[in-house]
Enzyme design. Structure first.
Site, short mmCIF file in Angstrom:
data_model
loop_
_atom_site.label_atom_id
_atom_site.label_comp_id
_atom_site.label_asym_id
_atom_site.label_seq_id
_atom_site.Cartn_x
_atom_site.Cartn_y
_atom_site.Cartn_z
CG ASP A 243 38.52 3.37 -34.66
OD1 ASP A 243 38.98 2.35 -35.20
OD2 ASP A 243 39.21 4.17 -33.99
CE1 TYR B 234 41.08 9.05 -38.72
CE2 TYR B 234 43.29 9.28 -39.64
CZ TYR B 234 42.22 8.48 -39.25
OH TYR B 234 42.30 7.13 -39.41
#
Length: 261
Positions: free
Chosen positions: A104, A163
């Site tokens: 993102d 992540y």
């Protein structure tokens, strides 16, 4: 919660056949790549052969609108494709650049895996590697480039994705961490956060942790989380999540939930 890093892991490619190399030259202070296909490459292209290439990419996502291609505002994929087009003289449909996953806006990467294809091969990738990094902005770098076997696919060959989310947990934010960590002046309890994170480990339906998907393919909400580690490093609390795949903004929502513990 803002993500600070993402690492994509994919299966390594097998050795592939090689062909002609390109010439790289500096002209008027700018990098120019000129491809000179040899006879073998001409025969390969005429026969409709396709050669696949694997890249490992790192980027600071602060200035970019995520990974996914769009001409404006700029994205990581957009800059990579522009560089590849200049070097190979192919269009983006011929290159078929694919990333292991989408990041993102503002999310960074240390090991985003991607692949692209060409109708010709290269004897030496060192010049190609130098050329593409010379054409990219300084906050995007191709760390590795190598030949890949035809079966390799950056997304479907992925074994796991990792992540990292970082929280700066002090009253006053350190300006050197502004783009790489979320600031929480409220004192957090890493031990309680780890206990909460443990509940995510395993195979679960994560529908309630996914945001509404727009213009995306339908994905199964059943995902496997192999680990969710909470580590305190001085003022930083790092949350590291590894899994086989994630829904849209699933990890971000999981981190927000764990941060409330």
């Amino acid at each position: 919660m803002l993500g600070s890093a993402v690492v994509r892991l994919a299966t390594p490619p097998r050795a592939a056949a090689s062909a002609a190399a390109g010439n790289i030259s500096l002209v008027d202070g700018s990098l120019r790549a000129v491809l000179h296909p040899g006879a073998e490459d001409a025969d390969s292209a005429a026969a409709g052969c396709s050669h696949k290439w694997r890249m490992v990419i790192a980027y600071d996502g602060t200035k970019f609108k995520g990974w996914q291609y769009q001409p404006s505002p700029p994205t990581i994929q957009c800059f990579l494709e522009k560089a590849l087009i200049r070097i190979t003289k192919l269009d983006r449909k011929e290159l078929c650049l694919v990333g292991a996953g989408r990041t993102d806006t503002g999310v960074h990467a240390r090991g985003q895996v991607a692949h692209f294809t060409t109708p010709f091969a290269y004897h030496c990738l060192d010049s190609f590697h130098s050329a593409i990094n010379g054409l990219l902005p300084p906050d995007i770098r191709v760390r590795e480039i190598s030949a890949a076997c035809p079966e390799f696919h950056a997304r479907t060959s992925t074994k796991s994705k990792i992540y990292h989310y970082k929280i700066y947990n002090e009253a006053v934010m350190d300006p050197f961490h502004t783009n790489y960590a979320y600031h929480s002046a409220h004192k957090l309890n890493p031990h309680a956060m780890q206990e909460a994170a443990n509940h995510f480990v395993g195979v679960h339906d994560f529908s309630s942790f996914a945001n509404a998907v727009h213009n995306d393919r339908v994905r199964s909400p059943i995902k496997k989380i192999s680990r969710f580690d909470v580590t305190k490093m001085d003022a930083i609390i790092q949350l590291e999540v590894e899994g086989t795949g994630f829904l849209y903004r699933q990890v971000r929502n999981m981190v927000q939930h764990g941060g409330r513990s």
